[in-house]
Design an enzyme around this catalytic site. Sequence first.
Site, PDB file in Angstrom:
ATOM      1  N   ASP A 303      10.488  91.953 -20.131  1.00  0.00           N
ATOM      2  CA  ASP A 303      10.328  93.350 -19.733  1.00  0.00           C
ATOM      3  C   ASP A 303       9.550  93.405 -18.441  1.00  0.00           C
ATOM      4  O   ASP A 303       8.774  92.506 -18.155  1.00  0.00           O
ATOM      5  CB  ASP A 303       9.505  94.095 -20.788  1.00  0.00           C
ATOM      6  N   LYS A 391      10.041 116.050 -16.780  1.00  0.00           N
ATOM      7  CA  LYS A 391       9.767 114.998 -15.796  1.00  0.00           C
ATOM      8  C   LYS A 391      10.474 113.752 -16.310  1.00  0.00           C
ATOM      9  O   LYS A 391      10.664 113.591 -17.527  1.00  0.00           O
ATOM     10  CB  LYS A 391       8.263 114.759 -15.634  1.00  0.00           C
TER      11      LYS A 391
HETATM   12  N1  LIG Z   1       6.295 109.495 -20.328  1.00  0.00           N
HETATM   13  C1  LIG Z   1       7.389 109.558 -19.586  1.00  0.00           C
HETATM   14  N2  LIG Z   1       7.945 110.737 -19.314  1.00  0.00           N
HETATM   15  C2  LIG Z   1       9.044 110.821 -18.557  1.00  0.00           C
HETATM   16  N3  LIG Z   1       9.684 109.780 -18.051  1.00  0.00           N
HETATM   17  C3  LIG Z   1       9.203 108.569 -18.272  1.00  0.00           C
HETATM   18  C4  LIG Z   1       8.021 108.394 -19.054  1.00  0.00           C
HETATM   19  N4  LIG Z   1       7.782 107.073 -19.124  1.00  0.00           N
HETATM   20  C5  LIG Z   1       8.738 106.466 -18.426  1.00  0.00           C
HETATM   21  N5  LIG Z   1       9.604 107.341 -17.910  1.00  0.00           N
HETATM   22  C6  LIG Z   1      10.801 107.073 -17.114  1.00  0.00           C
HETATM   23  O1  LIG Z   1      11.740 106.386 -17.933  1.00  0.00           O
HETATM   24  C7  LIG Z   1      12.069 105.134 -17.373  1.00  0.00           C
HETATM   25  C8  LIG Z   1      12.290 104.133 -18.454  1.00  0.00           C
HETATM   26  O2  LIG Z   1      11.084 103.897 -19.126  1.00  0.00           O
HETATM   27  P1  LIG Z   1      10.972 102.745 -20.214  1.00  0.00           P
HETATM   28  O3  LIG Z   1       9.591 102.728 -20.738  1.00  0.00           O
HETATM   29  O4  LIG Z   1      12.108 102.837 -21.146  1.00  0.00           O
HETATM   30  O5  LIG Z   1      11.270 101.492 -19.361  1.00  0.00           O
HETATM   31  P2  LIG Z   1      10.305 100.723 -18.425  1.00  0.00           P
HETATM   32  O6  LIG Z   1       8.965 100.785 -19.025  1.00  0.00           O
HETATM   33  O7  LIG Z   1      10.472 101.183 -17.039  1.00  0.00           O
HETATM   34  O8  LIG Z   1      10.914  99.335 -18.485  1.00  0.00           O
HETATM   35  P3  LIG Z   1      10.426  98.098 -19.295  1.00  0.00           P
HETATM   36  O9  LIG Z   1       9.249  98.485 -20.132  1.00  0.00           O
HETATM   37  O10 LIG Z   1      11.625  97.742 -20.075  1.00  0.00           O
HETATM   38  O11 LIG Z   1      10.096  97.160 -18.220  1.00  0.00           O
HETATM   39  C9  LIG Z   1      10.909 104.798 -16.466  1.00  0.00           C
HETATM   40  O12 LIG Z   1      11.301 103.962 -15.434  1.00  0.00           O
HETATM   41  C10 LIG Z   1      10.521 106.166 -15.939  1.00  0.00           C
HETATM   42  O13 LIG Z   1      11.356 106.534 -14.876  1.00  0.00           O
END
Ligand SMILES: Nc1ncnc2c1ncn2[C@@H]1O[C@H](COP(=O)(O)OP(=O)(O)OP(=O)(O)O)[C@@H](O)[C@H]1O
Length: 676
Positions: A303, A391
């Site tokens: 990740d 957002k």
């Molecule tokens: N609390 C939140 N509210 C809104 N959007 C969010 C939030 N957290 C993350 N995101 C958006 O969602 C996307 C995906 O988040 P996710 O946590 O699934 O993956 P990641 O953390 O970016 O990737 P990984 O943990 O797999 O490296 C993020 O890149 C961001 O753009």
Amino acid sequence: MSANRKSMLSSAIISRAIRDSFIKLNPKTMAKNPVMFVVEIGTFIVLLLTLFPGYFDTKDDIGFNLTVFLILLFTVLFANFAEALAEGRGKAQADSLKNSKKETSANKLVGGVVKVVPSTELRKGDVVVVAQGEMIPGDGEVIEGLASVDESAITGESAPVIKEAGGDFSSVTGGTKVVSDRIVVRITSDPGESFIDRMISLVEGAKRQKTPNELALNTLLSSLTIIFLIVVVTLGPIAGYLDIDLQIPVLIALLVCLIPTTIGGLLSAIGIAGMDRVTQFNVLAMSGKAVEAAGDINTMILDKTGTITYGNRMASEFLPVGNASIQEVGAWSAISSVRDETPEGRSVLELMKKQLLTFDESIAAGSDFIEFKAETRMSGVDLKDGRKVRKGSVDAVKKWVTAQGGSIPTDLDGGSDSIAREGGTPLAVAVDNRIYGLIYLKDTVKPGMRERFEQLRQMGIKTIMCTGDNPLTAATIAREAGVDDFVAESKPEDKIALIRREQADGKLVAMTGDGTNDAPALAQADVGLAMNSGTIAAKEAANMVDLDSDPSKIIEVVSIGKQLLMTRGALTTFSIANDIAKYFAIIPAMFILAIPEMKALNIMGLGSPLSAILSALIFNAIIIPLLIPLAMKGVAYKPMSASKLLSRNIVIYGLGGIIVPFIGIKLIDLVVHLWI
Ligand SMILES: Nc1ncnc2c1ncn2[C@@H]1O[C@H](COP(=O)(O)OP(=O)(O)OP(=O)(O)O)[C@@H](O)[C@H]1O
Ligand SMILES: [K+]
Ligand SMILES: [Mg+2]
């Protein structure tokens, strides 16, 4: 438990190992190790010849026979000691875990009323209440409340961790203690099947099964043993035909020197020690097979957030787009975050305070909370007046706004690209069909990542970073960290597809995960490392659990697995190469009287035929304890490709294995010859 882990070899462990070396002489136990079992049978025969001289052979030399018996006995004991020592630390750990598994009472909820029952009576599905200062009576999932829990009994880590209902931090382990607040827990395991129970049987090796690699090597060693047994058995009549009198103890000595006793004696110690090294590292491997698989990994899926980067993605800037003001972006970001408990959501509110921006919290009163989901990549609220505030990832928010007939401000892409090019995560903020601006989420690559990935590359392992983030941020972080490849905008199900694709190419794949949606991928991967803080589903699907919940540990686990395989290979090479010197010592000694030309083979210039045989046999015995430290600690190890490793091993352990015994046997003979 952590204290135990640190004290490497206490005298208690050593004296227990000495005792166990004798207990392991039981033929039933010995039979599991064919090479050493043959030695034990030989020892027994020589004992009979010593106890009943003249009964089998009139020319028995009691002194010589007794000496051979003792050396053989020690050979077997040394091998048993190696195994017992390797098991020792695990057994000590199991003891301290058993101590921490005291029976407690549980406050079971029956029809809304609390009933106190012994923890041993709890079954899957029971619901219990645990308050401040109480022990959690069994493994379970928090279904109500939030509490800080001291998990030091299993993790050795003294800082308490927060456990709360819902999400990825809801699983609790029996035997850990609630230090503040109160939680309601649904029990998820029946008596005897809890995490601590499993941990006990794992660390004490109760259920240790030979791994496929170990079984294959054992078959090879057994075949070699049978071949040499046939050689030695047929030698008797041949010698008789040549009128050479070969005594049984001499033939047994020859057999024991020929069969691969060094690796036969150390094989299981190497496997146990490898698993133990993983445990010392606070990772629980569910089987030795998992540790070995780690050593054979070709592809590692990591990740981005929290593994390669620190993962505390913090809002660090608000960027208005179109004709919005910074105050508007800040206010709508904050409103979308008032109930978003993710670190990202909380950091938005903190940034508001830091930038002295204000917003009218009453707007959000009575709104419906839209929780962040990896599938939607958005979070926010639906206000009572009908407006929807979101957002999320720029791509997702753009689609959402377009679907409502909105247009995209022309400066949005420029802004988000410049954030992404710096490795940050841009979040777009929108209300209904209008995008107000961007939130800059900052995250940093952990130090030393580039070096670690370089090492993995040298081992021939391909690293693929998987992230839900946008392609530009992903590319920047991937470049900065030095991973080989990346997948951006990946949803949880994409991970399993990626694993299957790699496996279809014949690759062995390792990955880490913690969420319930990671569970299928953790099960599909050849090495799945779940975080102890993660959900029960993830922990059950994985074949390893990291008690410290540090996803980047997968890198070290793979190194330990590699080292285990290498140690086994190196000592096998050494063991087989070792035998060459023994042929030169024993064979001339056996035939020298009848065939004086054999003298030419006595290249070590050993004192006498008898001292030559005894010296070879003594060397054969003491090489086992001498190699125990190497077997336990693992061979020194530099990351390099498999083929380079192989040739390096052959040079060091093959050549070393040939030369060392020539010197060793000669030195022993100098001493032995003084007596006989
Ligand atoms: N609390 C939140 N509210 C809104 N959007 C969010 C939030 N957290 C993350 N995101 C958006 O969602 C996307 C995906 O988040 P996710 O946590 O699934 O993956 P990641 O953390 O970016 O990737 P990984 O943990 O797999 O490296 C993020 O890149 C961001 O753009
Ligand atoms: K041998
Ligand atoms: Mg994430």
